[in-house]
Structure formats: structure tokens, C-alpha cells
Design an enzyme around this catalytic site. Structure first.
Site, PDB file in Angstrom:
ATOM      1  CD  GLU A 171     143.126  20.913  77.356  1.00 19.11           C
ATOM      2  OE1 GLU A 171     142.087  21.320  76.821  1.00 19.11           O
ATOM      3  OE2 GLU A 171     143.689  21.485  78.303  1.00 19.11           O
ATOM      4  NE  ARG A 195     130.705  18.871  71.791  1.00 20.47           N
ATOM      5  CZ  ARG A 195     131.997  19.048  72.066  1.00 20.47           C
ATOM      6  NH1 ARG A 195     132.719  19.834  71.319  1.00 20.47           N
ATOM      7  NH2 ARG A 195     132.563  18.441  73.075  1.00 20.47           N
ATOM      8  CE  LYS A 216     138.387  16.656  77.348  1.00 22.20           C
ATOM      9  NZ  LYS A 216     139.694  16.661  76.674  1.00 22.20           N
TER      10      LYS A 216
HETATM   11  P1  ATP Z   1     134.967  18.261  76.078  1.00 22.98           P
HETATM   12  O1  ATP Z   1     134.109  19.433  75.699  1.00 22.98           O
HETATM   13  O2  ATP Z   1     134.226  17.023  76.329  1.00 22.98           O
HETATM   14  O3  ATP Z   1     135.950  18.572  77.144  1.00 22.98           O
HETATM   15  P2  ATP Z   1     136.894  18.783  74.104  1.00 22.98           P
HETATM   16  O4  ATP Z   1     136.478  19.110  72.733  1.00 22.98           O
HETATM   17  O5  ATP Z   1     137.366  19.893  74.952  1.00 22.98           O
HETATM   18  O6  ATP Z   1     135.753  17.931  74.767  1.00 22.98           O
HETATM   19  P3  ATP Z   1     139.323  17.593  73.313  1.00 22.98           P
HETATM   20  O7  ATP Z   1     140.230  16.759  74.101  1.00 22.98           O
HETATM   21  O8  ATP Z   1     139.766  18.939  72.914  1.00 22.98           O
HETATM   22  O9  ATP Z   1     137.989  17.675  74.133  1.00 22.98           O
HETATM   23  O10 ATP Z   1     138.786  16.790  72.062  1.00 22.98           O
HETATM   24  C1  ATP Z   1     139.598  16.065  71.174  1.00 22.98           C
HETATM   25  C2  ATP Z   1     138.852  15.887  69.881  1.00 22.98           C
HETATM   26  O11 ATP Z   1     137.629  15.199  70.104  1.00 22.98           O
HETATM   27  C3  ATP Z   1     138.495  17.225  69.275  1.00 22.98           C
HETATM   28  O12 ATP Z   1     138.804  17.192  67.889  1.00 22.98           O
HETATM   29  C4  ATP Z   1     137.039  17.357  69.504  1.00 22.98           C
HETATM   30  O13 ATP Z   1     136.404  18.106  68.512  1.00 22.98           O
HETATM   31  C5  ATP Z   1     136.559  15.907  69.531  1.00 22.98           C
HETATM   32  N1  ATP Z   1     135.365  15.770  70.349  1.00 22.98           N
HETATM   33  C6  ATP Z   1     135.217  16.091  71.643  1.00 22.98           C
HETATM   34  N2  ATP Z   1     133.953  15.885  72.048  1.00 22.98           N
HETATM   35  C7  ATP Z   1     133.277  15.396  70.989  1.00 22.98           C
HETATM   36  C8  ATP Z   1     131.925  14.987  70.761  1.00 22.98           C
HETATM   37  N3  ATP Z   1     131.016  15.028  71.724  1.00 22.98           N
HETATM   38  N4  ATP Z   1     131.590  14.542  69.537  1.00 22.98           N
HETATM   39  C9  ATP Z   1     132.510  14.498  68.555  1.00 22.98           C
HETATM   40  N5  ATP Z   1     133.793  14.870  68.696  1.00 22.98           N
HETATM   41  C10 ATP Z   1     134.185  15.318  69.897  1.00 22.98           C
HETATM   42 MG    MG Z   2     139.024  21.106  74.110  1.00 17.95          MG
END
Ligand code: ATP
Ligand code: MG
Length: 572
Positions: free
Chosen positions: A42, A269, A279
Site C-alpha cells: 500500500e 512477518r 508504517k
Molecule cells: P505495516 O504494518 O508495516 O504498515 P503492511 O502490511 O500494512 O505493513 P503493506 O504495504 O500492506 O504493509 O505490505 C505489503 C506486503 O508486505 C504485504 O504482503 C505484507 O504482508 C508484507 N509485509 C509487510 N510487513 C511485513 C513484515 N514485517 N514481514 C514480512 N512481510 C511484510
Molecule cells: Mg497493509
């Protein structure tokens, strides 16, 4: 897929449970043997090291065999939090890590028309309805894990009424929050995600891709599975918190009978000690100026790590080492630090830099004389060549390399003691000059001209070898020493504000460091090992104009700190 060649060797080491599922699927000729993955960020912030795990997994799997594909898809369904700046930074980071989506760059917003049609199709099947409850009321009707939800009073609207209301939502007739479109599934489901989830909401906010075209936007769960299906993704890899969403993922695809039904597979994760990875939290650090932007070298963002001097190779190696499993684990920061050390060690030139200078006059060295001493760029790799280091009567040594009263096991310089200067001579400390406040300002030493090159003809030994620079030839540089951004392994644990765990000493700026003259032509982004100090990188933002600015990437290791701690304990 044009992934770095390193990937072919990396890939062959991997055999995690996801790759096993894929191998079994290929054997069973599922999806006609095709393997298509995607990385779906995102664009509401910069990527962090956790995202790197997902990138390496999705793009890595695609790179392992000819014909496999990986999409980069921006999951851009919430325009109020998303921006072009984030989109561009994410593209830069994915490329920097060594991966290429080629012609497979997509946005969820590319599918807004199709998604709208899918929503209308659900309404026509009697599987979706426009609900006029407020957000608050919807929450109240939802129930809890122990308590069933209640049906919305709007649940049984006719198909015609729903179609009409949904069209009017789209036409902008209602205010934000006045209506939502919900899937009609089961308010009694033990899985809260299936209790008539919202699939469209009104948001009168322009979108960075679609402008003013839409004032209704699809929700994540609805968008994600359908975008996967549209792209023909075979394996939709996501993190464990989406496990409970999988029944909904499957419900949408089964109900709409999409041609492609990707398999969602969840993995743990990444979480790293001594940092945060959400984020939202990183954004808070940036906005409240606890750090100097998303690319602050202390940040766990890929842009911060790049600026600090991390290499993509080291980050890929890290992702490789931690592997992919279903168990949530906290990885030690040391694992990441070891990856960058082992990547840089063979390929980084050695130079001399004095971080905290102490002036030393070699009393018996002729005034005005300068010698050029040959110094190899790498101790184990002659192919890296060598340079000439000037030696003269006035030098700088590291303040830490001198103790007036040396503790046990301190083998460096002290009054009356002889040490070796790297690539140069043995010197002996003859006198300590102090100012009126009693601070040491200068050392007076003598050198033994017989020891040129670093050994004595009479075979006598010295225990310490110190780095140094010649005062008249040295270049003044700014050096930024970074430490962990937080001083707690798990910031924010126990309900405490994560910002309370910020390490007040996470950055030390040295403005009067002295580096050897060969660094005069250092350019932004170039990395060095400063002998005995660690790996450093010329800052790519502040390192261009005027004075040289270096970021410390990582220390070499911390053995002296341990000894000093032990000595301190002994002295209690
Ligand atoms: P955050 O919680 O840090 O905002 P998010 O999951 O909301 O992360 P996205 O932009 O939706 O952020 O993530 C894009 C991809 O990266 C998703 O498939 C998500 O599962 C993966 N991802 C995000 N954080 C991690 C992590 N700490 N370890 C592994 N994969 C991750
Ligand atoms: Mg997300």
C-alpha cells in the site's frame, strides 16, 4: 524476470514450506504448471526491512525459474493516506533490492471499473446490500468473538433498491459514511470477517491515479482477492494476520466464480529487535521529527538502510538466512549486522580515518619531511591494489588509543610504551601535554627509523598496531555514528508508548574527524572500511557539497567494549 545473478545461487539454498507447496503444485500440474506471485504494497509509507522479506520471497520465487512471473501491485484503495511520493519510493526500493517487475506494474485502481462490476454482480445475486447504518451502529451490530452479530435492518433491501442506491453512492449523492455496500454472508459466523463485511465506502477524496472519477472506493479484502484473480496470480503470499481473512478471500472468488482462484498462503512477518516496523509508527517518527525523514540512516526503511550504506546483497542474504516459516519470531539485530559485515568484508577497501583526533608530535622526525608509505587497499586481496599514505612529523591518533593510566589488557599507547603505526614505524610515547584544565591536548613521541614498514630488525615485538593520519595531509570530515534507534528490544511492549523506548544516543555526530588524503575523491554512496573502526559510507544527501560526510554502516565487532566492561566489573 531480470534478477541479479546472485539470485540463482541464493534460490537453490531455499526450500521453505511455501516453495514446497509450489513444487507439489507443479508436480500435480495445478494452474498448468504456472507460477505467478505478486508484491502488493500500500503506497502509504516507505518500505521497511519487513517488506524486503516479502519482496525477496515473491520476486525470489519468480526468479528461480524461467517463465515464472511476479507483479508489483500498488494496493491503492485509500487515497487519503496514499501518495505519488510513496509510489515512487517503493519502485526505487524494489529495483534497488535487485528485482524487476518488467511490464507487470499494476495498481488496484487499474481495476476500479471491473471491481465495480463485480460489486454489482454480487448485488444482483442477492449477495450484497447497501447498508445505511452509521459506522458506529455497524460496529454495534457486529457482535464479538463470544457474541453473534445482529442483522442490519437494511439487509433485506430488494436487488433493485440496492442497485439504485449503489449507483447513487457512485454518483456522489451521499456524504462520506452515509451508506456502505456490504457483502451478505453470515452475521452469526464465528469468523468476524464473514459478518457482512463492508466492501465499498464513500470517500470524497481524489485519487492519485483516478483523479475525481470515483467517490466510492473498494475495501482491502474485496479488492485484494479480485486483483489477484484478475492478474492470474497462482500463489498469493501474505503474512499471518490474514489467516482469518482467507475464508473471505475464498468466499468472494467462489461466489463470483472468477476464472482464476489463487491460493492464499500465510507466513510469519519479520520482526527485528530494537526497532519498530509498522508504517504507522515509522510515519509518527518522521512527522514528530524523532528522525530526519524516512531515509534517516537509523530507520529500518530500505531508503534509510541504503543511505546508511547497506547493500542489497546483504539484505537479500539476511532474508535468506531468516527463512520463511509460520512461526512468529523476533530476529536479533545482530543477524542483520553480520550479513552486512560479511558482504562488505571481501569487497571493501581499507583506509585510515581518525574519528576523535589526538595530536601527536614525533620529536625526532625531521621537520618538513614527508614520506609516502605503501599501503594495500585490502589485506587479503592484492587485486584491489594499494595507495601511498603520507607520513610526517605531526600525526593524529585516535583519542581512545591512548590511556595515561592503561587498564589491564590495554595494549595501545600509554606513557613510555611502544606501539606500531600501521604501514609505518614503531613510536614510543615520551610525554603528555595538557592544557590548564588538565585535558590532554598533545602527545610527544619518538619513532625508531629502523622499523619502517612495521617490524624491528632486532626482532622486538609490540602488542598494539594503531591507525593514524598525517596532520598536514589529513582531510576534515563529519562522521555520523549510529546506534540502535531504540534501547528496548521490543519497543512499545506492555502497552507503553513505543516512543518512550527511543534511544537518546542513537546518533553521535563527529565534526572534526580526520581522514587520509586518498579519500579526497570519495563520492556519495561509496563504502570504506576505516581500519579498526568499522564500515562507513559517504552520505548521499549531505555528503556531496563541501565537507565529506560519512555514515557508519556497522562496527567491525565489539571486543574492546566487552573487555572494558569486564575490567569495570573487576574494579568494583
Ligand atoms: P505495516 O504494518 O508495516 O504498515 P503492511 O502490511 O500494512 O505493513 P503493506 O504495504 O500492506 O504493509 O505490505 C505489503 C506486503 O508486505 C504485504 O504482503 C505484507 O504482508 C508484507 N509485509 C509487510 N510487513 C511485513 C513484515 N514485517 N514481514 C514480512 N512481510 C511484510
Ligand atoms: Mg497493509
Amino acid at each position: 524476470m531480470t534478477a541479479p545473478s546472485a539470485n540463482t545461487t541464493e534460490a537453490s539454498l531455499q526450500n521453505d514450506f511455501i516453495r514446497q507447496i509450489i513444487a507439489d503444485d507443479i508436480k500435480a500440474n495445478k494452474n498448468d504448471g504456472r507460477v505467478v506471485t505478486r508484491f502488493p504494497p500500500e503506497p502509504n509509507g516507505y518500505l521497511h526491512i519487513g517488506h524486503a522479506k516479502s519482496i525477496c520471497l515473491n520476486f525470489g520465487i519468480a526468479a528461480e525459474q524461467e517463465g515464472r512471473q511476479c507483479y508489483l501491485r500498488f494496493d491503492d484503495t485509500n487515497p487519503s493516506k496514499e501518495s505519488v511520493e510513496y509510489v515512487e519510493s517503493i519502485k526505487t526500493d524494489v529495483h534497488w533490492l535487485g528485482y524487476d517487475w518488467e511490464d507487470r506494474l499494476r495498481h488496484s485502481s487499474d481495476y476500479f471499473d471491473q471491481l465495480y462490476e463485480y460489486a454489482v454482480a454480487l448485488i444482483k445475486m442477492g449477495k450484497a446490500y447497501v447498508c445505511s447504518l452509521t459506522a458506529e451502529q455497524i460496529k454495534g451490530y457486529r457482535g464479538t468473538l463470544r457474541e453473534q452479530g445482529k442483522n442490519s435492518p437494511y439487509r433485506d433491501r430488494s436487488i433493485e433498491e440496492n442497485i439504485d442506491l449503489f449507483e447513487r453512492m457512485k454518483a456522489g449523492e451521499f456524504a462520506d459514511g452515509e451508506q456502505v455496500l456490504r457483502a451478505k454472508i453470515d452475521m452469526a459466523s464465528p469468523n468476524l470477517n464473514l459478518r457482512d463485511p463492508t466492501i465499498y465506502r464513500i470517500k470524497k477524496v481524489p485519487h492519485q491515479m483516478t483523479g475525481d472519477k470515483w467517490c466510492i472506493y473498494p475495501m482491502y479484502d474485496f479488492t485484494h482477492c479480485l486483483s489477484d484473480a484478475i492478474e492470474g496470480i497462482t500463489h498469493s503470499l501474505c503474512t499471518l494476520e490474514f489467516e482469518d481473512h482467507r475464508p473471505l478471500y475464498d468466499w468472494f472468488l467462489d461466489t463470483l466464480k472468477t476464472a482464476c482462484h489463487p491460493q492464499q498462503i500465510e507466513f510469519a512477518r519479520l520482526s527485528l529487535n530494537y526497532t519498530v516496523m509498522s508504517k504507522r509508527k515509522l510515519q509518527e517518527l518522521v512527522e514528530n521529527q524523532h528522525v530526519n525523514g524516512w531515509d534517516d540512516p537509523r530507520m529500518p526503511t530500505l531508503s534509510g538502510m541504503r543511505r546508511r550504506g547497506y547493500t542489497p546483497e546483504a539484505i537479500r542474504e539476511f532474508c535468506d538466512r531468516i527463512g520463511v516459516t509460520k512461526n512468529d519470531t523476533h530476529i536479533e539485530m545482530g543477524v542483520l549486522e553480520n550479513c552486512i559485515r560479511s558482504d562488505l568484508d571481501p569487497k571493501t577497501v581499507r583506509v585510515m580515518a581518525v574519528l576523535k583526533p589526538l595530536r601527536v608530535v614525533i620529536e625526532n622526525y625531521p621537520e618538513g619531511q614527508v614520506e609516502q608509505l605503501e599501503a594495500p587497499y585490502h589485506p587479503n586481496d592484492a587485486s584491489m591494489g594499494s595507495r601511498q599514505v603520507p607520513f610526517s612529523r605531526v600525526l593524529y591518533l585516535e583519542q581512545d588509543d591512548f590511556r595515561e593510566v592503561p587498564p589491564k589488557k590495554f595494549f595501545r599507547l600509554a606513557p613510555g610504551r611502544e606501539v606500531r603505526l600501521r604501514y609505518a614505524y614503531f613510536i614510543t610515547c615520551q610525554a603528555v601535554i595538557k592544557n590548564e584544565q588538565g585535558e590532554i591536548v598533545e602527545l610527544r613521541c619518538t619513532y625508531d627509523p629502523e622499523t619502517r614498514g612495521g617490524s624491528a630488525p632486532d626482532g622486538r615485538k609490540v602488542k598494539g598496531t594503531l591507525h593514524w593520519v598525517s596532520e598536514p595531509h589529513a582531510i576534515t570530515a563529519e562522521i555520523r555514528l549510529y546506534d540502535r534507534l531504540f534501547n528496548q528490544p521490543n519497543p512499545g511492549a506492555g502497552g507503553i508508548d513505543f516512543k518512550a523506548a527511543l534511544n537518546p544516543n542513537s546518533m553521535e555526530i563527529l565534526t572534526n574527524s580526520q581522514v587520509e588524503p586518498s579519500l579526497a575523491n570519495a563520492v556519495a554512496g561509496i563504502r570504506y572500511q576505516f581500519e579498526r573502526q568499522g564500515y562507513f559510507c559517504v552520505d548521499s544527501v549531505d555528503g556531496l557539497e563541501g565537507a565529506l560526510v560519512f555514515n557508519r554502516i556497522v562496527t567491525l565487532r565489539d571486543s574492546w567494549a566487552k573487555i572494558e566492561k569486564a575490567n569495570y566489573k573487576d574494579s568494583l
